[in-house]
Design a protein around this motif. Structure first.
Motif, PDB file in Angstrom:
ATOM      1  N   THR A  24       2.635  12.205  34.193  1.00 24.11           N
ATOM      2  CA  THR A  24       2.988  12.967  32.996  1.00 24.11           C
ATOM      3  C   THR A  24       2.335  12.365  31.755  1.00 24.11           C
ATOM      4  OG1 THR A  24       5.098  13.603  33.983  1.00 24.11           O
ATOM      5  CG2 THR A  24       4.918  13.820  31.590  1.00 24.11           C
ATOM      6  N   ILE A  68      -1.373  13.125  31.701  1.00 17.89           N
ATOM      7  CA  ILE A  68      -1.628  14.506  31.289  1.00 17.89           C
ATOM      8  C   ILE A  68      -1.520  14.630  29.774  1.00 17.89           C
ATOM      9  CG2 ILE A  68      -0.718  16.870  31.376  1.00 17.89           C
ATOM     10  CD1 ILE A  68       0.097  16.245  34.304  1.00 17.89           C
ATOM     11  N   ASN A  70      -4.622  15.725  27.406  1.00 16.50           N
ATOM     12  CA  ASN A  70      -4.498  16.864  26.493  1.00 16.50           C
ATOM     13  C   ASN A  70      -4.749  16.447  25.052  1.00 16.50           C
ATOM     14  OD1 ASN A  70      -3.944  18.662  28.551  1.00 16.50           O
ATOM     15  ND2 ASN A  70      -1.738  18.470  28.333  1.00 16.50           N
ATOM     16  N   TYR A 102      -3.431  15.504  39.112  1.00 14.02           N
ATOM     17  CA  TYR A 102      -2.496  15.461  37.977  1.00 14.02           C
ATOM     18  C   TYR A 102      -1.479  16.607  38.078  1.00 14.02           C
ATOM     19  CZ  TYR A 102      -5.867  12.203  35.984  1.00 14.02           C
ATOM     20  OH  TYR A 102      -6.708  11.137  35.782  1.00 14.02           O
TER      21      TYR A 102
END
Length: 75
Positions: free
Chosen positions: A60, A63, A67, A26
């Protein structure tokens, strides 16, 4: 067998192998830098550029999702 050995020495093979590593980690910055590096060595046509940008966007988004899920688990 000969084709595999030949391909392993090509810039394209090395680029794809490096990009796969960045995808698995990642690593958007590494992915982008690899594209920039190999883009200065080999010609990246429009189709390939479009595909690489889609992959970059997917990394992206992954990720962001990781998160978000991590923050909701902690809360």
């Amino acid at each position: 067998y000969f084709e595999i050995i030949f391909l392993q020495d090509s810039h394209e093979y090395k680029m794809v192998k490096t990009l796969i590593g960045h995808i698995e980690e990642y690593d958007v910055d590494g992915f982008t830098k690899t594209i920039e590096h190999y883009g200065s060595i080999i010609r990246l046509d429009q189709w390939l550029t479009t595909i690489l940008l889609r992959i970059q966007n997917n990394i992206t988004q992954s990720i962001i999702q990781i998160n978000y899920l991590s923050s909701t688990i902690i809360d």
